[in-house]
Design an enzyme around this catalytic site. Structure first.
Site, PDB file in Angstrom:
ATOM      1  N   GLY A 185       0.820  -1.212   0.000  1.00 17.31           N
ATOM      2  CA  GLY A 185       0.000   0.000   0.000  1.00 17.31           C
ATOM      3  C   GLY A 185       0.848   1.253   0.000  1.00 17.31           C
TER       4      GLY A 185
ATOM      5  N   GLY B 285      -0.282   4.408  -0.228  1.00 19.66           N
ATOM      6  CA  GLY B 285      -1.040   5.613   0.122  1.00 19.66           C
ATOM      7  C   GLY B 285      -0.167   6.432   1.064  1.00 19.66           C
TER       8      GLY B 285
ATOM      9  NE  ARG C 208      -3.856   4.566  -8.624  1.00 19.37           N
ATOM     10  CZ  ARG C 208      -3.912   5.888  -8.643  1.00 19.37           C
ATOM     11  NH1 ARG C 208      -4.144   6.533  -9.758  1.00 19.37           N
ATOM     12  NH2 ARG C 208      -3.736   6.580  -7.536  1.00 19.37           N
TER      13      ARG C 208
ATOM     14  N   GLY D  81      -2.179   4.027  16.839  1.00 20.02           N
ATOM     15  CA  GLY D  81      -1.996   5.179  17.732  1.00 20.02           C
ATOM     16  C   GLY D  81      -2.066   6.461  16.938  1.00 20.02           C
TER      17      GLY D  81
ATOM     18  CB  ALA E  55       0.859   9.828   6.731  1.00 19.32           C
TER      19      ALA E  55
ATOM     20  CE  LYS F 172      -8.245   6.133  14.285  1.00 21.88           C
ATOM     21  NZ  LYS F 172      -7.911   7.027  13.189  1.00 21.88           N
TER      22      LYS F 172
ATOM     23  CB  SER G 225      -8.794  13.483  10.956  1.00 14.36           C
ATOM     24  OG  SER G 225      -9.786  12.476  10.857  1.00 14.36           O
TER      25      SER G 225
ATOM     26  CB  VAL H 273      -9.180   4.842   2.559  1.00  9.72           C
ATOM     27  CG1 VAL H 273      -7.966   4.874   3.463  1.00  9.72           C
ATOM     28  CG2 VAL H 273     -10.224   3.880   3.102  1.00  9.72           C
TER      29      VAL H 273
ATOM     30  CD  GLU I 226      -9.969   1.800   6.173  1.00 12.54           C
ATOM     31  OE1 GLU I 226     -11.076   1.313   5.939  1.00 12.54           O
ATOM     32  OE2 GLU I 226      -8.898   1.274   5.820  1.00 12.54           O
TER      33      GLU I 226
HETATM   34  N1  LIG Z   1      -2.956   8.371   6.644  1.00 14.33           N
HETATM   35  C1  LIG Z   1      -2.633   8.210   7.922  1.00 14.33           C
HETATM   36  O1  LIG Z   1      -2.139   9.129   8.577  1.00 14.33           O
HETATM   37  C2  LIG Z   1      -2.876   6.899   8.601  1.00 14.33           C
HETATM   38  C3  LIG Z   1      -3.602   5.893   7.972  1.00 14.33           C
HETATM   39  N2  LIG Z   1      -3.812   4.711   8.623  1.00 14.33           N
HETATM   40  C4  LIG Z   1      -4.541   3.625   7.984  1.00 14.33           C
HETATM   41  O2  LIG Z   1      -3.756   3.113   6.915  1.00 14.33           O
HETATM   42  C5  LIG Z   1      -4.597   2.530   5.926  1.00 14.33           C
HETATM   43  C6  LIG Z   1      -4.189   3.069   4.573  1.00 14.33           C
HETATM   44  O3  LIG Z   1      -4.463   4.460   4.564  1.00 14.33           O
HETATM   45  P1  LIG Z   1      -3.568   5.564   3.836  1.00 14.33           P
HETATM   46  O4  LIG Z   1      -2.172   5.117   3.683  1.00 14.33           O
HETATM   47  O5  LIG Z   1      -3.813   6.819   4.574  1.00 14.33           O
HETATM   48  O6  LIG Z   1      -4.216   5.615   2.382  1.00 14.33           O
HETATM   49  P2  LIG Z   1      -4.623   6.905   1.543  1.00 14.33           P
HETATM   50  O7  LIG Z   1      -6.001   7.304   1.916  1.00 14.33           O
HETATM   51  O8  LIG Z   1      -3.560   7.929   1.614  1.00 14.33           O
HETATM   52  O9  LIG Z   1      -4.647   6.328   0.075  1.00 14.33           O
HETATM   53  C7  LIG Z   1      -5.560   5.362  -0.327  1.00 14.33           C
HETATM   54  C8  LIG Z   1      -4.795   4.088  -0.580  1.00 14.33           C
HETATM   55  O10 LIG Z   1      -5.723   3.043  -0.832  1.00 14.33           O
HETATM   56  C9  LIG Z   1      -5.306   2.347  -1.978  1.00 14.33           C
HETATM   57  N3  LIG Z   1      -6.444   1.669  -2.580  1.00 14.33           N
HETATM   58  C10 LIG Z   1      -7.568   2.201  -3.078  1.00 14.33           C
HETATM   59  N4  LIG Z   1      -8.346   1.227  -3.575  1.00 14.33           N
HETATM   60  C11 LIG Z   1      -7.677   0.065  -3.385  1.00 14.33           C
HETATM   61  C12 LIG Z   1      -7.917  -1.291  -3.711  1.00 14.33           C
HETATM   62  N5  LIG Z   1      -9.018  -1.663  -4.357  1.00 14.33           N
HETATM   63  N6  LIG Z   1      -6.999  -2.205  -3.338  1.00 14.33           N
HETATM   64  C13 LIG Z   1      -5.872  -1.853  -2.718  1.00 14.33           C
HETATM   65  N7  LIG Z   1      -5.577  -0.605  -2.401  1.00 14.33           N
HETATM   66  C14 LIG Z   1      -6.460   0.345  -2.751  1.00 14.33           C
HETATM   67  C15 LIG Z   1      -4.715   3.424  -2.853  1.00 14.33           C
HETATM   68  O11 LIG Z   1      -3.939   2.832  -3.883  1.00 14.33           O
HETATM   69  C16 LIG Z   1      -3.881   4.158  -1.823  1.00 14.33           C
HETATM   70  O12 LIG Z   1      -2.700   3.481  -1.555  1.00 14.33           O
HETATM   71  C17 LIG Z   1      -6.032   2.875   6.335  1.00 14.33           C
HETATM   72  O13 LIG Z   1      -6.604   1.764   6.972  1.00 14.33           O
HETATM   73  C18 LIG Z   1      -5.847   4.022   7.329  1.00 14.33           C
HETATM   74  O14 LIG Z   1      -6.893   4.068   8.282  1.00 14.33           O
HETATM   75  C19 LIG Z   1      -3.326   4.471   9.879  1.00 14.33           C
HETATM   76  C20 LIG Z   1      -2.596   5.432  10.528  1.00 14.33           C
HETATM   77  C21 LIG Z   1      -2.312   6.720   9.945  1.00 14.33           C
HETATM   78  O1  LIG Z   2      -5.533   6.878  11.981  1.00 16.88           O
HETATM   79  C1  LIG Z   2      -5.174   8.002  11.698  1.00 16.88           C
HETATM   80  C2  LIG Z   2      -4.266   8.775  12.558  1.00 16.88           C
HETATM   81  O2  LIG Z   2      -3.733   8.013  13.601  1.00 16.88           O
HETATM   82  C3  LIG Z   2      -5.671   8.607  10.436  1.00 16.88           C
HETATM   83  O3  LIG Z   2      -6.980   8.989  10.593  1.00 16.88           O
HETATM   84  P1  LIG Z   2      -7.812   9.580   9.335  1.00 16.88           P
HETATM   85  O4  LIG Z   2      -8.019   8.366   8.446  1.00 16.88           O
HETATM   86  O5  LIG Z   2      -9.056  10.116   9.865  1.00 16.88           O
HETATM   87  O6  LIG Z   2      -6.964  10.600   8.669  1.00 16.88           O
END
Ligand SMILES: NC(=O)C1=CN([C@@H]2O[C@H](COP(=O)(O)OP(=O)(O)OC[C@H]3O[C@@H](n4cnc5c(N)ncnc54)[C@H](O)[C@@H]3O)[C@@H](O)[C@H]2O)C=CC1
Ligand SMILES: O=C(CO)COP(=O)(O)O
Length: 321
Positions: free
Chosen positions: A7, A9, A32, A125, A129, A177, A240, A265, A267
């Site tokens: 991933g 993202g 991609r 926690g 990012a 959360k 967020s 995403v 979530e």
């Molecule tokens: N962004 C943050 O600060 C944090 C995110 N997370 C968690 O990490 C996980 C990933 O989130 P982010 O990295 O923020 O993603 P993002 O929201 O920045 O980007 C979306 C990601 O989802 C992928 N995606 C979309 N459709 C998909 C599919 N069909 N199959 C596989 N991948 C697909 C995209 O390619 C991209 O990598 C989520 O569960 C989020 O809650 C956890 C802690 C911090």
């Molecule tokens: O889990 C997160 C921070 O710890 C990211 O939350 P959001 O998906 O709401 O940006």
């Protein structure tokens, strides 16, 4: 041992870069090809603009080796499908994703057990990012197999990893959360009601803990970084996605159109479906989550939802349930 981050993202990319800067061997998988090419050629990504990326990216899942630690950082609803596509089983899984699978109500550890049956740990926690990319001080918790070794390898001067033993609690706290943060965003969108938001966060963590108790979670976990810590950052941070989604709904945007048009995403909008289903099956009182569900999927007015939460029957603050 290498980390294979599934991933690219914002969080997967920043976490992969952190590991690389810690001296670990890392490869970053992007769904991609154009994203993998962009990372390799220009060292940038559309998902995060705060840093230069020096990790090598691929979009070939077959590059996963059986000695790799597979890091999950993709939307929860797609985890099962991607794990099922792996041609090799990794040495272990480290999960970063936060949510419950809608069709089964399962946590990521349960999906991993079903499909891969390998050792598992979860890191969660308050860790947006965007701030980790800028090397701003961040503390998280890690639960599961090889926790001490992972703690040592992931921690550095700006990213402090604690350990705890409660995989279930850490996963439930991280998943739920996001639902409460949508409600917090709604309050922001309605005009920024500070009293209500403090009450929502307090009653929110109580609601999450109540849900967790049904699955054997340790109640202490909800008072820690994965619980109240992550709830506070998600309910209040400008970064967020869940909070912002709620704010836009309260300002009149259509929830379904927002979800369709978002390239990031949200979530909580998906996890809430799993939460209300489980709560209904197990008769768990989840009033905030149920109102969030009604606003997103039932067309209920956010203002009416908040009023209805206030009109519930009066009770003791800490009732046995
Ligand atoms: N962004 C943050 O600060 C944090 C995110 N997370 C968690 O990490 C996980 C990933 O989130 P982010 O990295 O923020 O993603 P993002 O929201 O920045 O980007 C979306 C990601 O989802 C992928 N995606 C979309 N459709 C998909 C599919 N069909 N199959 C596989 N991948 C697909 C995209 O390619 C991209 O990598 C989520 O569960 C989020 O809650 C956890 C802690 C911090
Ligand atoms: O889990 C997160 C921070 O710890 C990211 O939350 P959001 O998906 O709401 O940006």
């Amino acid at each position: 041992m290498r980390f294979f981050v599934l991933g690219a993202g914002s969080w997967g990319t920043v976490f992969a870069q952190l590991l690389k800067e810690n001296g670990e061997e890392v490869i970053l998988w992007a769904r991609r090809k154009e994203i993998a090419d962009l990372i390799n050629n220009s060292h940038t990504s559309p998902y995060i603009d705060e840093m230069e990326i020096s990790v090598r990216a691929t979009n070939n899942l077959d590059e996963l080796k059986s000695t790799d630690i597979l890091v999950i950082a993709i939307p929860v609803q797609h985890v099962r499908e991607h794990l099922s596509r792996l041609s090799k089983k990794p040495s272990m899984v480290l999960n970063l994703s936060k949510g419950l699978e809608i069709k089964t109500g399962k946590r990521i550890s349960e999906i991993v057990k079903e499909i891969l049956g390998c050792p598992y740990a979860v890191l969660s926690g308050p860790s947006h990012a965007e701030e980790v990319a800028r090397k701003l001080p961040t503390a998280v918790t890690l639960a599961g197999d090889n926790a001490r070794e992972l703690q040592r390898r992931i921690s550095n001067e700006y990213f402090r990893v604690y350990t705890c033993e409660d995989v279930v609690g850490v996963e439930i706290a991280g998943a739920l959360k996001n639902v409460i943060a949508i409600a917090a965003g709604i309050l922001d969108g309605l005009g920024g009601w500070d009293n209500a938001k403090a009450a929502l966060e307090t009653r929110g963590i109580y609601e999450i803990a109540r849900f967790g108790r049904h699955f054997g979670a340790d109640q202490k976990t909800f008072m820690g970084l994965a619980g109240i810590g992550d709830l506070m950052v998600t309910c209040n941070s400008k970064y967020s996605r869940n909070r912002r989604f709620g704010e836009l709904i309260a300002k009149g945007f259509d929830p379904q159109k927002l979800l369709e048009s978002s390239h990031q995403v949200v979530e909580g909008a998906f996890t809430v479906k799993a939460v209300v289903k489980k709560a209904d099956e197990l008769e768990i009182d989840m009033p905030i989550s149920e109102e969030v569900y009604r606003v997103i999927y039932g067309g209920k007015s956010p203002f009416q939802s908040m009023k209805d939460l206030m009109k519930r029957s009066l009770k003791d603050e800490f009732w046995a349930d």
